[in-house]
Design a protein around this motif. Structure first.
Motif, PDB file in Angstrom:
ATOM      1  N   LYS A 228       0.827  -1.208   0.000  1.00 64.88           N
ATOM      2  CA  LYS A 228       0.000   0.000   0.000  1.00 64.88           C
ATOM      3  C   LYS A 228       0.866   1.265   0.000  1.00 64.88           C
ATOM      4  O   LYS A 228       0.579   2.227  -0.732  1.00 64.88           O
ATOM      5  N   LEU A 229       1.892   1.246   0.807  1.00 66.91           N
ATOM      6  CA  LEU A 229       2.742   2.442   0.884  1.00 66.91           C
ATOM      7  C   LEU A 229       3.452   2.670  -0.451  1.00 66.91           C
ATOM      8  O   LEU A 229       3.567   3.805  -0.924  1.00 66.91           O
TER       9      LEU A 229
ATOM     10  N   GLY B 267       2.338   1.812  -3.357  1.00 66.72           N
ATOM     11  CA  GLY B 267       1.348   2.302  -4.304  1.00 66.72           C
ATOM     12  C   GLY B 267       1.035   3.758  -4.086  1.00 66.72           C
ATOM     13  O   GLY B 267       0.826   4.519  -5.048  1.00 66.72           O
ATOM     14  N   SER B 268       0.944   4.108  -2.813  1.00 64.88           N
ATOM     15  CA  SER B 268       0.665   5.529  -2.543  1.00 64.88           C
ATOM     16  C   SER B 268       1.810   6.429  -3.029  1.00 64.88           C
ATOM     17  O   SER B 268       1.586   7.543  -3.516  1.00 64.88           O
TER      18      SER B 268
ATOM     19  N   GLU C  21       0.335  12.205  -9.201  1.00 68.93           N
ATOM     20  CA  GLU C  21      -0.360  13.429  -8.809  1.00 68.93           C
ATOM     21  C   GLU C  21       0.536  14.668  -8.997  1.00 68.93           C
ATOM     22  O   GLU C  21       0.070  15.717  -9.458  1.00 68.93           O
TER      23      GLU C  21
ATOM     24  N   ASP D  63       1.366   6.770  -6.636  1.00 70.49           N
ATOM     25  CA  ASP D  63       0.239   7.672  -6.886  1.00 70.49           C
ATOM     26  C   ASP D  63       0.642   9.130  -6.664  1.00 70.49           C
ATOM     27  O   ASP D  63       0.192  10.035  -7.399  1.00 70.49           O
ATOM     28  N   SER D  64       1.489   9.378  -5.683  1.00 71.68           N
ATOM     29  CA  SER D  64       1.940  10.767  -5.438  1.00 71.68           C
ATOM     30  C   SER D  64       2.782  11.272  -6.613  1.00 71.68           C
ATOM     31  O   SER D  64       2.720  12.458  -6.968  1.00 71.68           O
TER      32      SER D  64
END
Length: 740
Positions: free
Chosen positions: A355-356, A358-359, A366, A362-363
């Protein structure tokens, strides 16, 4: 020297060619010795004139020295520098060397100022010389009051100025900057005061001219500065009014900042947005690269994930849990509770890591999307500002012109303000370029008169005047006085010189030691060498006019040749005024004229004299026209007959001028002896007589100078004497008025 000058004055080009043969002294000394001797003769002949001129000038100098009023002269000296001492702008303190020509002009200008009328007026005002006649009385200037009081004051003023300028002397030696100012007057204190006043007046005038020049410069700069300030204010107001009307907001540097260009608000914004767009584009490109790199790989392979501190902590924790789980499996079955618990913790940790990661990916996406949105937003703003800027540029052209005018006016104003400050500062600190070296002090001794100088000057002027008078006298003198004159002025050789005597010539000829006998013996010797074959057989003795010694010379020549053994016939050929018979003491009777007119035979009336070998034929009866007798053939036949019977026939002829007798006789003889009286002959008459003789084809053998007084001619003791080897006995003739 004088001989050359006299020849030049006479204009006789042939005089040099017919000059006498050089004497031994001339051969040894050359032309220079001849000139020296001639100069001695001229000086001796004009000695009284020279002495009179010198004494006259000396007496005048003594009289002037005694009667002259003492004049005292005081002198002040000034140093004149072309440039003043500098004390501003780090310049050298001492004045530099200027161009030589400029320096000469400057020094001459200062001298002209010292002698100017304006400076004399300044000196007179300083010393109050225009008040009364005290100054003019001290200078010995008389003023006669005439006219109205105003006219008298004006004349007095002009007289004072003229007196100051006439008695002032300025001296500026070459290659020097020190000028001397002198003033002469009868009062020694007044001379010193006036000289010092001139020095002070020049310094004051120089300072005032400098002050006037700087004052004019300040006044001029003040006017220009005011105009520049007004123009600057007007141009600034025009810029502001135009900016407000055009909606232009200036965000540039402060007015007058060098090297910067003013910007409007729109332009400044456009520049700022361009910078922002560049930064946004760069950021978007970096974010896009990161996103494209992370989109095609596993999150756990991304450097951002691997470098994340939380991921690293979870991965260490997962490693520990995996190690515990393996240990539990080694001793227990998978369903054992502790094994399941370890498995659950390990799975939970892996989920957190996934999860980390992936985040984090994603950042990255973004960040890329935000940068892209920001870039698009900035591009939109720039498109709007660019349109506004293009619209504003049309209005900014006029604004730029006005701004440049403001800048130009500001620069001009600043330059004038700076120059005004410099002129104001320099006017008070520039030193004077003229300084006093020596002040004038009252003189102890008078500058005039100077007895020694006056005496020397009088001697010099006396000598110069005497030389001029002697030169004029010699150049304009037409008289024939000396042997040199006879040769140079008449152009014929000199055969002999006969001195002037006081006694009877017959008595002196009887004395063989007399000067007269020696003179005619020398003449006989010269005649013996006058022709190619010796002395001529037929000889005529004549002169330009009567009373020049023709009869005495004829008798002396005949007597001298008779003494050497020649048979000589002496003929009295003057049929107008015969004198030989009277000279010899013979009673007049028939003679030469009777033979010519046919009343007597050729051999008749010849008288034998007491002198051996000497015969005499008198003139005979005086005919009415002797020229007719000489012009006939019997005259020539008679002369030829006598020359056949005698060794020498000497004819005492009549004078040449005014008569035709002598030219007719000259054509019938072999030679003519021409007499020149040193006491009365002149070149014009003698040359006219010689031209008549030469025109009749008479052969003039030479000249005989009679009546010669050596002392009067400037030759000293010049004569003939037998006192050789003993005590010299100078022949000093006594002047008499009678002719012989």
């Amino acid at each position: 020297m004088f001989r050359d000058l006299i020849l030049a004055a006479d204009g006789q080009a042939n005089a040099v060619a017919l000059a006498p043969s050089p004497t031994p002294g001339q051969r040894s000394g050359g032309r220079r010795e001849l000139d020296v001797e001639r100069l001695k003769h001229v000086l001796r002949r004009n000695r009284w004139l020279i002495i009179a001129c010198i004494l006259l000038f000396v007496f005048g100098a003594i009289l002037l020295t005694v009667l002259a009023t003492p004049i005292f002269r005081a002198t002040a000296s000034l140093q004149l520098e072309q440039q003043s001492t500098r004390v501003l702008k780090n310049e050298e303190l001492q004045p530099g060397e200027a161009n030589i020509a400029d320096a000469e002009r400057f020094l001459q200008t200062q001298v002209d100022i010292l002698t100017s009328r304006s400076l004399a007026i300044r000196v007179a005002d300083r010393l109050q010389l225009f008040r009364g006649t005290t100054f003019l009385d001290a200078m010995g200037v008389k003023v006669v009051p005439k006219g109205t009081p105003a006219e008298q004051a004006r004349k007095l003023r002009e007289k004072v100025i003229t007196t100051l300028r006439n008695n002032q002397q300025i001296s500026l030696p070459r290659f020097s900057r020190v000028a001397s100012i002198s003033f002469s007057s009868r009062d020694r204190d007044l001379s010193a005061r006036v000289a010092n006043a001139y020095a002070e007046a020049l310094i004051t005038d120089n300072l005032e001219r400098r002050f006037r020049a700087s004052s004019y410069a300040r006044d001029f700069l003040e006017g220009q500065l005011g105009q520049a300030k007004t123009k600057l204010e007007a141009s600034e107001r025009a810029v502001i009014l135009y900016a407000r009307g055009a909606g232009l907001i200036d965000t540039g540097p402060a007015p007058g900042a060098p090297g910067e260009r003013a910007r409007s608000l729109v332009t400044s914004s456009l520049v700022t947005m361009n910078d922002t767009l560049s930064a946004a584009t760069a950021e978007r490109l970096r974010s896009q690269q990161r996103w494209e790199r992370s989109r095609g790989v596993s999150p756990m392979q991304l450097p951002e994930v691997l470098g994340n501190q939380a991921i690293q902590e979870l991965m260490r924790s997962r490693a520990e849990l995996a190690s515990n789980y393996q240990k539990e499996l080694e001793t227990r079955l998978p369903d054992y509770p502790t094994v399941r618990q370890a498995k659950a913790q390990l799975d939970e940790t892996n989920d957190q890591i996934a999860k980390l990661a992936g985040s984090i990916r994603d950042s990255i996406r973004e960040t890329y999307e935000v940068a892209a949105r920001q870039e698009r937003a900035v591009q939109g703003d720039i498109r709007g500002l660019r349109a506004n800027t293009l619209s504003e540029q049309d209005r900014g052209v006029r604004y730029g012109i006005l701004r440049r005018e403001v800048d130009t006016n500001r620069e001009m104003y600043d330059a004038m303000l700076q120059r005004y400050k410099e002129v104001g500062a320099a006017a008070g600190v520039t030193a004077n370029n003229i300084s006093v070296v020596d002040t004038a002090e009252p003189a102890i001794n008078p500058a005039w008169p100077k007895p020694l100088l006056n005496l020397l000057l009088s001697l010099f002027l006396g000598v110069i005047t005497a030389a001029g008078l002697v030169f004029l006298r010699e150049a304009l003198d037409d008289a024939v006085r000396t042997p040199d004159d006879a040769e140079s002025k008449l152009g014929l050789p000199l055969l002999g010189t006969v001195p002037r005597i006081a006694a009877s010539p017959i008595d002196m000829l009887e004395n063989q030691r007399s000067s007269l006998s020696e003179a005619y013996s020398s003449l006989r010797t010269a005649l013996e060498f006058a022709g190619e074959g010796g002395a001529p057989r037929r000889l005529l003795v004549t002169s330009s006019q009567g009373g020049e010694g023709k009869s005495t010379t004829s008798y002396a020549i005949a007597r001298s040749f008779a003494h050497v053994g020649k048979r000589v016939l002496l003929v009295d050929g003057d049929l107008r005024k015969p004198s030989l018979a009277r000279l010899l003491g013979i009673e007049p009777g028939p003679g030469f004229s009777n033979i010519l007119n046919g009343t007597a035979k050729l051999g008749d009336h010849v008288i034998e004299l007491d002198v051996p070998n000497l015969s005499f034929l008198s003139s005979g009866s005086l005919p009415p026209n002797p020229a007719d007798l000489y012009g006939r053939a019997p005259a020539r036949a008679a002369i030829e007959h006598f020359s056949d019977r005698y060794d020498l026939v000497v004819i005492d002829g009549p004078p040449v001028l005014g008569l035709a007798d002598a030219p007719l006789l000259a054509g019938a003889v072999d030679g003519v002896v021409f007499l020149v009286d040193a006491s009365q002959s002149h070149r014009g008459r003698a040359r006219a007589a010689l031209r008549r003789l030469q025109g009749a084809r008479g052969k003039v053998l030479g000249l005989v100078l009679t009546m010669f007084n050596p002392r009067a001619a400037g030759y000293g003791s010049y004569g003939y004497s037998y006192e050789y080897g003993g005590r010299p006995r100078r022949w000093l003739p006594r002047l008499v008025s009678d002719r012989f």
